[in-house]
Scaffold this active site. Structure first.
Site, PDB file in Angstrom:
ATOM      1  N   HIS A 246       5.021   2.130  -7.644  1.00  0.00           N
ATOM      2  CA  HIS A 246       4.065   1.026  -7.699  1.00  0.00           C
ATOM      3  C   HIS A 246       3.264   1.058  -8.997  1.00  0.00           C
ATOM      4  O   HIS A 246       3.009   0.007  -9.603  1.00  0.00           O
ATOM      5  CB  HIS A 246       3.091   1.111  -6.515  1.00  0.00           C
ATOM      6  CG  HIS A 246       3.726   0.990  -5.176  1.00  0.00           C
ATOM      7  ND1 HIS A 246       3.788   2.055  -4.298  1.00  0.00           N
ATOM      8  CD2 HIS A 246       4.325  -0.055  -4.550  1.00  0.00           C
ATOM      9  CE1 HIS A 246       4.385   1.655  -3.188  1.00  0.00           C
ATOM     10  NE2 HIS A 246       4.727   0.390  -3.312  1.00  0.00           N
TER      11      HIS A 246
ATOM     12  N   GLN B 114      15.772  -8.147  -2.460  1.00  0.00           N
ATOM     13  CA  GLN B 114      14.481  -8.831  -2.396  1.00  0.00           C
ATOM     14  C   GLN B 114      14.157  -9.498  -3.725  1.00  0.00           C
ATOM     15  O   GLN B 114      13.724 -10.657  -3.767  1.00  0.00           O
ATOM     16  CB  GLN B 114      13.395  -7.821  -2.027  1.00  0.00           C
ATOM     17  CG  GLN B 114      11.982  -8.336  -2.168  1.00  0.00           C
ATOM     18  CD  GLN B 114      10.960  -7.271  -1.836  1.00  0.00           C
ATOM     19  OE1 GLN B 114      10.746  -6.962  -0.667  1.00  0.00           O
ATOM     20  NE2 GLN B 114      10.322  -6.690  -2.847  1.00  0.00           N
TER      21      GLN B 114
ATOM     22  N   GLY C 193       0.808  -1.205   0.000  1.00  0.00           N
ATOM     23  CA  GLY C 193       0.000   0.000   0.000  1.00  0.00           C
ATOM     24  C   GLY C 193       0.843   1.257   0.000  1.00  0.00           C
ATOM     25  O   GLY C 193       2.026   1.234  -0.335  1.00  0.00           O
ATOM     26  N   ALA C 194       0.203   2.390   0.385  1.00  0.00           N
ATOM     27  CA  ALA C 194       0.851   3.707   0.293  1.00  0.00           C
ATOM     28  C   ALA C 194       1.422   3.878  -1.114  1.00  0.00           C
ATOM     29  O   ALA C 194       2.592   4.218  -1.299  1.00  0.00           O
ATOM     30  CB  ALA C 194       1.918   3.885   1.364  1.00  0.00           C
TER      31      ALA C 194
END
Length: 315
Positions: free
Chosen positions: A52, A169, A46-47
């Site tokens: 994104h 990641q 989110g945010a």
């Protein structure tokens, strides 16, 4: 539309369908695949920001794509003293952004629905998870890989999209997918930056004005390191660290140069320059792909493949 608990999930094409139950989004995903749609997963906490949305746009470019964006602040990847409670939660704004992008599925589970049996089973990420970010966040990647594996199992996408800003990641997720034979293609999407070069991050909002101005040192350090790489590995590291250490208020966690899989870098060829710094309690990451184009000669000057002395700085 939001799915109703206790009923079969409904999917309306062309609208944003919001599901909170893992079973619901899984059923819808399977049904869409049976109709020939290709399921694309964009995992987020989110945010949402332009970084994104770049993942969303990359996913939508796949022919026949139906994009699933998960929004879940995963408690497993936060260590003791980290910002789980303070992490921004802006669900209504996030859903509005997804509607504007034409996303058809948002998956918004709770921690109880994702971990109904607690932490009974988790992913062991392997030795690389103890390096770089793992040096200061020893449990972080176990939490990341556990939730990513669960999302991949629930949604069963054809492709999953991750930003290159969190490069370690990305590498660990690719390792997990390969090692555990997960049937998904992992797509890395280039970093999206602010106008002044700062990599977009949900944590940027924690910076005060002075810290925000100082934070451009991260991208400046990477640029300096990339240019200095014509003089070899150590020159690249020294140049990047020199930029960071010249800025008051920055605490440098690491400056490292690795190969593309985060193994030891070769004296020449491709590499990945990675930095992590702290401004107070706010931790920022950045990285860039670089080319180490020459090695130092006997007089200390960089020498190119043709044997000629080269300047360590090029435009």
């Amino acid at each position: 539309m939001r799915a109703n608990a206790g009923r079969a999930p409904v999917f309306k094409p062309g609208e944003l369908n919001v599901y909170s139950a893992p079973r619901d989004v899984g059923e819808v995903s399977r049904a869409l695949r049976h109709t020939g749609r290709r399921v694309m997963l964009v995992p987020t906490m989110g945010a949402l920001h332009e970084g994104h949305l770049a993942l969303v746009r990359a996913a939508k470019r796949t022919p026949g794509a139906v994009v699933v964006v998960s929004i879940f602040v995963n408690p497993l990847q936060f260590g003791a003293g980290e910002d789980l409670d303070a992490y921004p939660r802006t669900l209504d704004q996030d859903l509005a952004k997804l509607r504007a992008e034409g996303v058809e599925i948002a998956f918004t589970p709770t921690a109880a629905s994702m971990y109904p049996n607690g932490l009974r089973t988790t992913v062991q990420p392997g030795p690389m998870a103890a390096e770089l970010e793992g040096g200061s966040r020893p449990t972080h990647f176990a939490g990341v890989l556990t939730v990513v594996l669960k999302l991949l199992q629930i949604v069963a996408p054809d492709r999953a999209f991750f930003g290159e800003k969190d490069y370690q990641q990305l590498v660990l997720i690719r390792q997990m997918v390969a090692d555990l034979n997960v049937n998904v293609q992992v797509i890395g999407v280039p970093i999206v930056r602010e106008h002044d070069g700062l990599a977009m991050s949900s944590r940027n909002r924690y910076l005060d004005p002075a810290q925000r101005e100082a934070a451009i040192a991260l991208s400046a350090a990477l640029t300096a390191g990339a240019h200095a790489a014509t003089a070899g590995v150590q020159a690249a590291l020294d140049a990047a660290r020199g930029v960071l250490e010249a800025v008051p208020g920055i605490v440098v966690d690491y400056v490292e140069l690795r190969d593309g899989e985060l193994g030891p870098v070769s004296p020449s060829g491709s590499g990945r320059l990675l930095v992590a710094v702290r401004f107070g309690t706010t931790r920022l990451l950045d990285n860039v792909a670089i080319e180490i184009e020459s090695i130092a000669g006997t007089d200390g000057q960089p020498v190119g493949p043709d044997g000629r002395v080269q300047s360590p700085w090029r435009n």
